[in-house]
Design a protein around this motif. Structure first.
Motif, PDB file in Angstrom:
ATOM      1  N   ASN A   5       0.852  -1.636   0.354  1.00 12.18           N
ATOM      2  CA  ASN A   5       0.057  -0.414  -0.173  1.00 12.18           C
ATOM      3  C   ASN A   5       0.765   1.056   0.133  1.00 12.18           C
ATOM      4  O   ASN A   5       1.961   1.253   0.041  1.00 12.18           O
ATOM      5  N   VAL A   6       0.168   2.297   0.017  1.00 14.93           N
ATOM      6  CA  VAL A   6       1.041   4.202  -0.191  1.00 14.93           C
ATOM      7  C   VAL A   6       0.932   4.712   1.440  1.00 14.93           C
ATOM      8  O   VAL A   6      -0.715   4.235   1.821  1.00 14.93           O
ATOM      9  N   TYR A   7       1.698   4.673   1.964  1.00 14.74           N
ATOM     10  CA  TYR A   7       1.731   5.154   3.354  1.00 14.74           C
ATOM     11  C   TYR A   7       2.081   6.522   3.496  1.00 14.74           C
ATOM     12  O   TYR A   7       3.650   6.661   2.235  1.00 14.74           O
ATOM     13  N   VAL A   8       1.853   7.757   3.678  1.00 11.27           N
ATOM     14  CA  VAL A   8       2.321   9.642   3.469  1.00 11.27           C
ATOM     15  C   VAL A   8       2.605   9.664   5.047  1.00 11.27           C
ATOM     16  O   VAL A   8       1.697   9.744   5.682  1.00 11.27           O
ATOM     17  N   CYS A   9       3.485  10.314   5.340  1.00 18.27           N
ATOM     18  CA  CYS A   9       4.177  10.545   6.315  1.00 18.27           C
ATOM     19  C   CYS A   9       3.462  12.087   7.011  1.00 18.27           C
ATOM     20  O   CYS A   9       4.167  12.755   5.809  1.00 18.27           O
ATOM     21  N   GLU A  10       2.405  12.340   8.207  1.00 21.72           N
ATOM     22  CA  GLU A  10       2.174  13.509   7.886  1.00 21.72           C
ATOM     23  C   GLU A  10       2.715  14.778   8.236  1.00 21.72           C
ATOM     24  O   GLU A  10       2.683  15.519   8.229  1.00 21.72           O
ATOM     25  N   ILE A  11       4.345  14.013   8.234  1.00 27.54           N
ATOM     26  CA  ILE A  11       5.654  15.548   9.250  1.00 27.54           C
ATOM     27  C   ILE A  11       6.303  15.419   7.906  1.00 27.54           C
ATOM     28  O   ILE A  11       5.711  16.998   8.130  1.00 27.54           O
ATOM     29  N   CYS A  12       6.431  15.061   7.123  1.00 29.30           N
ATOM     30  CA  CYS A  12       7.565  15.497   6.260  1.00 29.30           C
ATOM     31  C   CYS A  12       6.658  15.366   4.959  1.00 29.30           C
ATOM     32  O   CYS A  12       7.167  16.151   3.338  1.00 29.30           O
ATOM     33  N   GLY A  13       5.351  15.163   4.794  1.00 32.51           N
ATOM     34  CA  GLY A  13       4.729  14.654   3.878  1.00 32.51           C
ATOM     35  C   GLY A  13       5.438  13.905   2.703  1.00 32.51           C
ATOM     36  O   GLY A  13       4.227  13.894   1.068  1.00 32.51           O
ATOM     37  N   GLU A  14       6.297  12.991   2.466  1.00 34.03           N
ATOM     38  CA  GLU A  14       6.879  11.837   1.695  1.00 34.03           C
ATOM     39  C   GLU A  14       5.987  10.649   1.894  1.00 34.03           C
ATOM     40  O   GLU A  14       5.593  10.582   3.233  1.00 34.03           O
ATOM     41  N   ALA A  15       5.952  10.169   1.331  1.00 26.11           N
ATOM     42  CA  ALA A  15       5.106   8.963   0.791  1.00 26.11           C
ATOM     43  C   ALA A  15       6.512   7.220   1.031  1.00 26.11           C
ATOM     44  O   ALA A  15       7.446   8.017   0.215  1.00 26.11           O
ATOM     45  N   TYR A  16       5.942   6.295   1.131  1.00 29.83           N
ATOM     46  CA  TYR A  16       6.373   5.214   1.390  1.00 29.83           C
ATOM     47  C   TYR A  16       5.492   4.224   0.970  1.00 29.83           C
ATOM     48  O   TYR A  16       3.842   3.761   0.835  1.00 29.83           O
ATOM     49  N   VAL A  44      -4.253  19.935   4.150  1.00 31.07           N
ATOM     50  CA  VAL A  44      -4.727  21.147   4.225  1.00 31.07           C
ATOM     51  C   VAL A  44      -4.086  21.418   6.019  1.00 31.07           C
ATOM     52  O   VAL A  44      -4.247  21.031   6.536  1.00 31.07           O
ATOM     53  N   GLY A  45      -3.677  22.727   5.710  1.00 28.77           N
ATOM     54  CA  GLY A  45      -2.615  22.782   7.042  1.00 28.77           C
ATOM     55  C   GLY A  45      -1.834  22.601   7.432  1.00 28.77           C
ATOM     56  O   GLY A  45      -1.394  23.080   8.790  1.00 28.77           O
ATOM     57  N   ALA A  46      -1.243  21.765   7.179  1.00 26.96           N
ATOM     58  CA  ALA A  46      -0.343  21.200   6.866  1.00 26.96           C
ATOM     59  C   ALA A  46       1.164  22.650   6.896  1.00 26.96           C
ATOM     60  O   ALA A  46       2.268  22.266   8.109  1.00 26.96           O
ATOM     61  N   TRP A  47       1.469  22.904   5.705  1.00 25.85           N
ATOM     62  CA  TRP A  47       1.805  23.573   5.457  1.00 25.85           C
ATOM     63  C   TRP A  47       1.903  24.860   5.380  1.00 25.85           C
ATOM     64  O   TRP A  47       2.867  25.596   5.378  1.00 25.85           O
ATOM     65  N   ASP A  48       0.919  25.512   5.356  1.00 32.07           N
ATOM     66  CA  ASP A  48       0.258  27.076   5.583  1.00 32.07           C
ATOM     67  C   ASP A  48       0.006  27.592   6.844  1.00 32.07           C
ATOM     68  O   ASP A  48      -0.858  27.717   7.060  1.00 32.07           O
ATOM     69  N   ILE A  49       0.969  27.722   6.986  1.00 29.04           N
ATOM     70  CA  ILE A  49       0.762  28.194   8.768  1.00 29.04           C
ATOM     71  C   ILE A  49       0.988  29.562   8.967  1.00 29.04           C
ATOM     72  O   ILE A  49       2.178  30.087   8.758  1.00 29.04           O
ATOM     73  N   GLU A  50      -0.008  30.164  10.190  1.00 27.97           N
ATOM     74  CA  GLU A  50      -0.150  31.544  10.571  1.00 27.97           C
ATOM     75  C   GLU A  50       1.615  31.136  11.906  1.00 27.97           C
ATOM     76  O   GLU A  50       1.100  30.668  12.723  1.00 27.97           O
ATOM     77  N   LEU A  51       2.550  31.616  11.316  1.00 20.56           N
ATOM     78  CA  LEU A  51       3.478  32.298  12.945  1.00 20.56           C
ATOM     79  C   LEU A  51       3.808  33.290  13.344  1.00 20.56           C
ATOM     80  O   LEU A  51       3.685  34.218  12.990  1.00 20.56           O
ATOM     81  N   ASN A  52       3.312  32.831  15.050  1.00 18.02           N
ATOM     82  CA  ASN A  52       3.560  33.992  15.768  1.00 18.02           C
ATOM     83  C   ASN A  52       5.493  34.337  15.785  1.00 18.02           C
ATOM     84  O   ASN A  52       6.045  33.292  14.812  1.00 18.02           O
ATOM     85  N   GLU A  53       5.478  35.414  16.466  1.00 15.51           N
ATOM     86  CA  GLU A  53       6.598  35.790  16.663  1.00 15.51           C
ATOM     87  C   GLU A  53       7.671  34.774  17.249  1.00 15.51           C
ATOM     88  O   GLU A  53       8.647  34.470  17.046  1.00 15.51           O
ATOM     89  N   LYS A  54       7.372  34.291  18.063  1.00 20.76           N
ATOM     90  CA  LYS A  54       8.085  33.485  19.023  1.00 20.76           C
ATOM     91  C   LYS A  54       8.222  32.024  18.273  1.00 20.76           C
ATOM     92  O   LYS A  54       9.596  31.215  18.220  1.00 20.76           O
ATOM     93  N   LYS A 105      10.677  24.563   4.377  1.00 21.15           N
ATOM     94  CA  LYS A 105       8.759  24.421   3.289  1.00 21.15           C
ATOM     95  C   LYS A 105       7.662  25.407   4.218  1.00 21.15           C
ATOM     96  O   LYS A 105       6.900  25.764   4.087  1.00 21.15           O
ATOM     97  N   ILE A 106       7.877  25.424   5.887  1.00 22.36           N
ATOM     98  CA  ILE A 106       7.123  26.124   6.880  1.00 22.36           C
ATOM     99  C   ILE A 106       7.086  27.608   6.307  1.00 22.36           C
ATOM    100  O   ILE A 106       6.306  28.432   6.631  1.00 22.36           O
TER     101      ILE A 106
END
Ligand code: FE2
Ligand code: FE2
Length: 177
Positions: A5-16, A44-54, A105-106
């Motif tokens: 099967n094909v699995y995707v890592c939610e941390i880096c987005g790569e498939a296995y 959705v929401g994995a890479w387009d993140i609003e970042l606060n200053e910290k 990417k972030i």
């Protein structure tokens, strides 16, 4: 017939591709719990993140740290005489480079230039010792950054990489005994 099967890592987005999700992501080293079947992956929401200053400041620091570790491990993989050490440092360089890519990417940055670096040792043990102190530093910083994180996604990334760097710490620890 074995069903893969094909699995995707939610941390880096790569498939296995495999019979089941791997115990560690071959790209970023994230643990199995972060894998989902490709059909269920939703970025959705994995890479387009609003970042606060910290969070932004911590991620910029994380990117710098991962670049520094990538070039140290690359250097070590070339200069370490033992084949085992070359293999170890080469895969560590790849994983740390993947971490740098995630932060890039972030931060929505373009290509990252890897500076030239040749200050690693020409022996296995001192490079293991430096690996140990670099991973220790990464673990401490990621723990602090995870605690400070405002965004849930940023917190998740810091926590996931904290686990990966702990794996890396164990690799040098067992070899330094
Ligand atoms: Fe991954
Ligand atoms: Fe890393």
């Amino acid at each position: 017939m074995t069903i893969v099967n094909v699995y995707v890592c939610e941390i880096c987005g790569e498939a296995y591709i495999g019979e089941s999700a791997p115990s560690r992501c071959p790209f970023c080293g994230a643990f199995k719990k972060y894998f989902v079947e490709a059909k269920d992956y939703d970025d959705v929401g994995a890479w387009d993140i609003e970042l606060n200053e910290k969070d932004r400041a911590n991620i910029e620091k994380a990117l710098e740290l991962e670049i520094s570790n990538t070039i140290f491990y690359r250097c070590s993989s070339k200069k370490t005489p033992e084949l085992e050490g070359q293999k170890l440092f080469k895969i560590l360089a790849k994983v740390e480079n993947e971490h740098a890519s995630v932060w890039k990417k972030i931060l929505k940055l373009d290509k990252i230039e890897l500076p030239k670096y040749d200050k690693c040792a020409a022996e296995y043990r001192p490079n293991l010792e430096e690996s140990h102190s670099r991973e220790d530093r990464a673990i401490n910083f990621y723990g602090q950054a995870a605690a400070e994180a405002k965004s849930e996604r940023v917190k998740q990334l810091f926590k996931a990489f904290l686990e990966v760097e702990t794996d890396h710490l164990h690799l040098s620890e067992t070899r330094l005994k």
